[in-house]
Design a protein around this motif. Sequence first.
Motif, PDB file in Angstrom:
ATOM      1  N   GLY A 261     -11.017  -3.053  -5.714  1.00  0.00           N
ATOM      2  CA  GLY A 261     -11.449  -2.456  -6.982  1.00  0.00           C
ATOM      3  C   GLY A 261     -10.613  -2.974  -8.137  1.00  0.00           C
ATOM      4  N   GLU A 262      -9.304  -3.036  -7.920  1.00  0.00           N
ATOM      5  CA  GLU A 262      -8.408  -3.513  -8.971  1.00  0.00           C
ATOM      6  C   GLU A 262      -8.720  -4.986  -9.303  1.00  0.00           C
ATOM      7  OE1 GLU A 262      -4.205  -2.506  -8.335  1.00  0.00           O
ATOM      8  OE2 GLU A 262      -3.773  -4.543  -8.979  1.00  0.00           O
ATOM      9  N   TRP A 263      -8.967  -5.762  -8.262  1.00  0.00           N
ATOM     10  CA  TRP A 263      -9.301  -7.181  -8.473  1.00  0.00           C
ATOM     11  C   TRP A 263     -10.567  -7.313  -9.325  1.00  0.00           C
ATOM     12  CZ3 TRP A 263      -7.716 -12.192  -7.329  1.00  0.00           C
ATOM     13  CH2 TRP A 263      -8.695 -13.174  -7.441  1.00  0.00           C
ATOM     14  N   LEU A 264     -11.589  -6.523  -8.977  1.00  0.00           N
ATOM     15  CA  LEU A 264     -12.850  -6.642  -9.709  1.00  0.00           C
ATOM     16  C   LEU A 264     -12.664  -6.215 -11.160  1.00  0.00           C
ATOM     17  CD1 LEU A 264     -15.416  -7.707  -8.515  1.00  0.00           C
ATOM     18  CD2 LEU A 264     -16.212  -5.378  -8.202  1.00  0.00           C
ATOM     19  N   PHE A 265     -11.828  -5.215 -11.370  1.00  0.00           N
ATOM     20  CA  PHE A 265     -11.542  -4.743 -12.720  1.00  0.00           C
ATOM     21  C   PHE A 265     -10.776  -5.797 -13.519  1.00  0.00           C
ATOM     22  CE2 PHE A 265      -8.917  -2.062 -15.622  1.00  0.00           C
ATOM     23  CZ  PHE A 265      -9.959  -1.519 -16.349  1.00  0.00           C
ATOM     24  N   GLU A 266      -9.791  -6.416 -12.879  1.00  0.00           N
ATOM     25  CA  GLU A 266      -8.948  -7.379 -13.599  1.00  0.00           C
ATOM     26  C   GLU A 266      -9.587  -8.763 -13.704  1.00  0.00           C
ATOM     27  OE1 GLU A 266      -6.374  -6.628 -15.176  1.00  0.00           O
ATOM     28  OE2 GLU A 266      -5.851  -4.682 -14.335  1.00  0.00           O
ATOM     29  N   VAL A 267     -10.279  -9.176 -12.647  1.00  0.00           N
ATOM     30  CA  VAL A 267     -10.721 -10.575 -12.555  1.00  0.00           C
ATOM     31  C   VAL A 267     -12.238 -10.693 -12.736  1.00  0.00           C
ATOM     32  CG1 VAL A 267     -10.668 -12.651 -11.112  1.00  0.00           C
ATOM     33  CG2 VAL A 267      -8.774 -11.013 -11.013  1.00  0.00           C
ATOM     34  N   GLY A 268     -12.984  -9.757 -12.178  1.00  0.00           N
ATOM     35  CA  GLY A 268     -14.411  -9.693 -12.457  1.00  0.00           C
ATOM     36  C   GLY A 268     -15.289 -10.664 -11.689  1.00  0.00           C
ATOM     37  N   ALA A 269     -14.763 -11.268 -10.613  1.00  0.00           N
ATOM     38  CA  ALA A 269     -15.627 -12.143  -9.810  1.00  0.00           C
ATOM     39  C   ALA A 269     -15.352 -11.875  -8.330  1.00  0.00           C
ATOM     40  CB  ALA A 269     -15.367 -13.618 -10.131  1.00  0.00           C
ATOM     41  N   PRO A 270     -16.387 -11.833  -7.493  1.00  0.00           N
ATOM     42  CA  PRO A 270     -16.206 -11.572  -6.067  1.00  0.00           C
ATOM     43  C   PRO A 270     -15.285 -12.615  -5.432  1.00  0.00           C
ATOM     44  CG  PRO A 270     -18.533 -11.488  -6.674  1.00  0.00           C
ATOM     45  CD  PRO A 270     -17.793 -12.023  -7.859  1.00  0.00           C
ATOM     46  N   GLY A 287     -20.085 -21.686  -9.884  1.00  0.00           N
ATOM     47  CA  GLY A 287     -19.242 -22.428  -8.949  1.00  0.00           C
ATOM     48  C   GLY A 287     -18.212 -21.522  -8.316  1.00  0.00           C
ATOM     49  N   ALA A 288     -17.141 -22.130  -7.800  1.00  0.00           N
ATOM     50  CA  ALA A 288     -16.127 -21.348  -7.089  1.00  0.00           C
ATOM     51  C   ALA A 288     -14.752 -21.963  -7.272  1.00  0.00           C
ATOM     52  CB  ALA A 288     -16.474 -21.264  -5.602  1.00  0.00           C
ATOM     53  N   VAL A 289     -13.757 -21.104  -7.123  1.00  0.00           N
ATOM     54  CA  VAL A 289     -12.356 -21.527  -7.188  1.00  0.00           C
ATOM     55  C   VAL A 289     -11.739 -21.313  -5.808  1.00  0.00           C
ATOM     56  CG1 VAL A 289     -10.094 -20.947  -8.167  1.00  0.00           C
ATOM     57  CG2 VAL A 289     -12.139 -20.937  -9.633  1.00  0.00           C
ATOM     58  N   GLY A 290     -10.992 -22.297  -5.332  1.00  0.00           N
ATOM     59  CA  GLY A 290     -10.179 -22.123  -4.143  1.00  0.00           C
ATOM     60  C   GLY A 290      -8.724 -22.190  -4.572  1.00  0.00           C
ATOM     61  N   ALA A 291      -7.922 -21.253  -4.133  1.00  0.00           N
ATOM     62  CA  ALA A 291      -6.503 -21.273  -4.511  1.00  0.00           C
ATOM     63  C   ALA A 291      -5.670 -21.070  -3.252  1.00  0.00           C
ATOM     64  CB  ALA A 291      -6.207 -20.184  -5.528  1.00  0.00           C
ATOM     65  N   PHE A 292      -4.468 -21.635  -3.267  1.00  0.00           N
ATOM     66  CA  PHE A 292      -3.577 -21.472  -2.115  1.00  0.00           C
ATOM     67  C   PHE A 292      -2.139 -21.384  -2.578  1.00  0.00           C
ATOM     68  CE2 PHE A 292      -0.760 -23.765   0.948  1.00  0.00           C
ATOM     69  CZ  PHE A 292      -0.671 -22.737   1.868  1.00  0.00           C
ATOM     70  N   VAL A 303      -0.013 -14.045  -4.566  1.00  0.00           N
ATOM     71  CA  VAL A 303       0.320 -13.645  -5.940  1.00  0.00           C
ATOM     72  C   VAL A 303      -0.108 -14.726  -6.936  1.00  0.00           C
ATOM     73  CG1 VAL A 303       2.186 -13.022  -7.524  1.00  0.00           C
ATOM     74  CG2 VAL A 303       2.238 -12.196  -5.167  1.00  0.00           C
ATOM     75  N   ARG A 304       0.298 -15.977  -6.663  1.00  0.00           N
ATOM     76  CA  ARG A 304      -0.094 -17.037  -7.614  1.00  0.00           C
ATOM     77  C   ARG A 304      -1.607 -17.271  -7.575  1.00  0.00           C
ATOM     78  NH1 ARG A 304       4.335 -21.844  -7.302  1.00  0.00           N
ATOM     79  NH2 ARG A 304       3.896 -21.648  -5.103  1.00  0.00           N
ATOM     80  N   GLY A 305      -2.201 -17.127  -6.389  1.00  0.00           N
ATOM     81  CA  GLY A 305      -3.659 -17.278  -6.273  1.00  0.00           C
ATOM     82  C   GLY A 305      -4.379 -16.249  -7.123  1.00  0.00           C
ATOM     83  N   ARG A 306      -3.843 -15.034  -7.107  1.00  0.00           N
ATOM     84  CA  ARG A 306      -4.444 -13.938  -7.883  1.00  0.00           C
ATOM     85  C   ARG A 306      -4.347 -14.236  -9.377  1.00  0.00           C
ATOM     86  NH1 ARG A 306      -0.947  -9.042  -6.861  1.00  0.00           N
ATOM     87  NH2 ARG A 306      -0.350  -9.377  -9.015  1.00  0.00           N
TER      88      ARG A 306
END
Length: 339
Positions: A261-270, A287-292, A303-306
């Motif tokens: 829920g917090e992610w969707l509120f802050e970031v807004g993408a599944p 499109g999409a983002v991949g982070a590692f 944390v950095r991915g977020r």
Amino acid sequence: MSHDTQNTVSTGSLPGPDVVEAVLDEAYERFRDLDEGTVIEGVPALADAEPDLFGVALMDSDGAEHIRGDARHQFSIQSISKAFAYALVCQEIGHDAVLERVGVDNTGVPFDSVLAIEHNEGHPMNPMVNAGAIAATGLAPGDSSAERWDFLLHGLSRFAGRELEIDEAVYRSESRSNQRNQGLALLLEGHGRLSGDALGVVDVYTKQCSLLVDARDLAVMGATLASGGVNPRTGEQVVDASIARDTVSVLASTGMYERSGEWLFEVGAPAKSGISGGIVMVSPGKGAVGAFSPRLDDAGNSVRGRKVSAHLSRALGLDVFASRPPSDLPSEGPRVRRR
Ligand code: GLU
């Protein structure tokens, strides 16, 4: 009910490639020195990860890619496999059967908890944490673990657009330390909620979590879900558009553990994350983002991915909830601002 997305999509497009490149530079530089969070403990082969690694990749729905940092460094996909295994299983047995057998709701408990099963009469509810994901893996077609594994390996590879391989060290390490997952599977079996033999299904699930990917693979896999189920690099229709839509909708409420829920509120993408430090974020139609990056917060999200995902979402308009007022209303029109 399944949705026909043919004439009912509402998406938009990314800014041009120069803007995407500039934004990616800015995002990567801003977070590259951040060292908050800790590498996962508990699975010895994952605990050895180099904490400073940081990679980010963006793939647009036309197949154009943009990468930074350690975007080609391989790591085990872990929980992110759940999103794609779920899509493949939905494709095989259909929206309604998966809804009935597994569920689509966040349970609000840690990823390896038995509580959701026990609170819901054996119904695992959330396919993006272990109990529900093990139930979903059990629904993969096949009469044996080998056949189920073949189906999932082949399907996940089609999402990535290349043949994926297992990290044998991670597989062995997790196989020695996954008693909780075995317990979850036996509990599901006891409730009549698992197809296939419990320990065999856990073995397939452990293999699926051990597949090696990099951030760029995650971007391709996510972009396939963002593009009506068609892999933008290979052009292959991996799942139907309606199944891609179903999967992304489930990620929205369940993909980021107890912080969904917090992610969707802050970031807004599944999005979906995994305990080795990967995150895939999907913006339908764009499109999409991949982070590692292996350092995790206390819910298990990189944390950095977020942070980098949040930055890219805002700067590139990946947020599926954001809108702007229409610019073409007549000046005498219905725009009324009450004070
Ligand atoms: N293989 C891990 C497990 O089953 C995956 C956990 C995760 O990434 O959330 O416990």
